[in-house]
Motif scaffolding. Structure first.
Motif, short mmCIF file in Angstrom:
data_model
loop_
_atom_site.label_atom_id
_atom_site.label_comp_id
_atom_site.label_asym_id
_atom_site.label_seq_id
_atom_site.Cartn_x
_atom_site.Cartn_y
_atom_site.Cartn_z
N SER A 1 -5.72 -3.42 -13.95
CA SER A 1 -5.28 -3.26 -12.57
C SER A 1 -3.79 -3.57 -12.51
O SER A 1 -3.17 -3.94 -13.51
N SER B 1 -15.26 -4.72 -8.07
CA SER B 1 -14.58 -3.89 -7.06
C SER B 1 -14.35 -2.47 -7.54
O SER B 1 -14.06 -1.58 -6.73
N ALA C 1 -3.40 0.84 -3.65
CA ALA C 1 -3.01 -0.56 -3.67
C ALA C 1 -1.96 -0.77 -4.75
O ALA C 1 -2.04 -0.20 -5.83
N PHE D 1 -10.16 -1.52 -8.70
CA PHE D 1 -9.94 -2.74 -7.95
C PHE D 1 -9.74 -2.48 -6.45
O PHE D 1 -10.70 -2.21 -5.74
N GLU D 2 -8.49 -2.51 -5.96
CA GLU D 2 -8.27 -2.45 -4.51
C GLU D 2 -7.87 -1.06 -4.00
O GLU D 2 -7.50 -0.93 -2.83
N THR D 3 -7.95 -0.04 -4.84
CA THR D 3 -7.74 1.34 -4.39
C THR D 3 -9.10 2.03 -4.26
O THR D 3 -9.91 1.97 -5.18
N SER E 1 0.86 -1.18 0.00
CA SER E 1 0.00 0.00 0.00
C SER E 1 0.90 1.23 0.00
O SER E 1 1.77 1.36 0.87
N ARG F 1 -12.52 -8.26 -9.87
CA ARG F 1 -11.91 -6.96 -10.19
C ARG F 1 -12.96 -5.98 -10.71
O ARG F 1 -13.03 -4.84 -10.26
N ASP G 1 -3.04 0.18 -8.64
CA ASP G 1 -4.42 0.39 -9.06
C ASP G 1 -4.68 1.89 -8.95
O ASP G 1 -4.42 2.50 -7.89
#
Length: 290
Positions: free
Chosen positions: A51, A198, A26, A78-80, A17, A195, A73
């Motif tokens: 991503s 998200s 992310a 996705f994960e951000t 991170s 993905r 990202d």
């Protein structure tokens, strides 16, 4: 849709991170398996429906040349975490994120910057604004202005369907059938679904508008003076290869055509792509340090 062929992280690559003044991003961080990073770091930015995982296949090889390599990202991907404000997803706003990320990662050193597809339109904002000193800049399967051809048509379909029918419709009627027809393994299909769902719906719509309306900024980019590489697959179905070759000429940039690749060279031809990037990065550093 950029589709990684595997998800197992190679040696030296780990989830991370990146905490910045504009939020946390992310990332996948790659470091040399042996020794320490002695060269300037690199920041890799994915495309619209992609991503950080789109770069898994090249990360270890890139890091082995002696540098820290970070794939992220973008905001809302996705994960951000994302925002409900469409203005957070303009090329200029996302380019500001890239500026801040590069300054955070570089810690005073220049950073090699790579933008894939829509990520190219975003990263060029950071290069043009001049707030960050980049060691080099690579446009990977990107173009001088708005996307054209089949991917333009897909983008316009997304814009028409997303607000009314949502992600479920996009997945079940567009992306899943495409993945299954291509013989994508079940675990990768499951990842692609995770993905997509998200992603920020606001971000997806806003970024799609950006890729469909981006202006040509090549003339401004030429004024910056950063070493530039245009790299694309010989069968690219995004911006046509001839358009990317002409962009390279206008930018007085190095140009690498990846044999057998389509729109995702880092996935489709990772060794060729990693070798081209490493060669370009090392040459750029040698010029700046001479």
């Amino acid at each position: 849709m950029s589709t990684p062929r595997f998800l197992t992280l190679p040696p030296g690559v780990r989830p991370a991170s990146i905490d910045t003044a504009v939020g946390s991003f992310a990332a996948l961080e790659a470091l040399p398996v042996s020794g320490v990073p002695e060269r300037w770091p690199a920041l890799l930015v994915p495309g619209l429906t992609g991503s950080k995982e789109d770069f898994i296949a090249v990360l270890q090889t890139l890091a082995q040349s002696g540098r820290r390599v970070i794939a992220i990202d973008m905001r809302g991907q996705f994960e951000t975490a994302g925002s409900d404000d469409p203005e957070a997803y303009t090329c200029a706003a996302l380019g500001n994120d890239v500026d801040v990320l590069a300054q955070t990662i570089g810690e005073g050193e220049p950073v090699h910057l790579v933008g894939h597809s829509f990520g190219g339109l975003v990263t060029r904002e950071a290069v043009i604004d001049g707030r960050t000193k980049f060691a080099s800049y690579t446009l990977m399967s990107s173009g001088p202005a708005a996307i054209v051809g089949p991917r333009e048509r897909f983008g316009r379909t997304m814009l028409a369907e997303l607000p009314e029918l949502g992600m479920e419709h996009l997945w079940h009627n567009r992306m899943e059938p495409e993945a299954l027809a291509a013989g994508v393994p079940d675990e990768i299909v499951a990842f692609l679904r995770k993905r997509l769902f998200s992603n920020s719906p606001t971000g997806m719509a806003a970024m799609t508008r950006q890729v469909l309306t981006a202006p040509d900024r090549c003339d401004e980019l030429t004024q910056v003076g950063v070493a530039t590489l245009v790299l694309y697959g010989e069968h690219d179905d995004g911006w046509p290869p001839r358009m990317q070759a002409e962009m390279a000429r206008r930018l007085d940039a190095d140009c690498v055509v990846v044999p057998g690749s389509v729109h995702s060279p880092a996935v489709e031809a990772p060794e060729t792509t990693a070798a081209a990037l490493t060669r370009f990065w090392n040459a750029a550093e040698a010029r700046l340090l001479s």
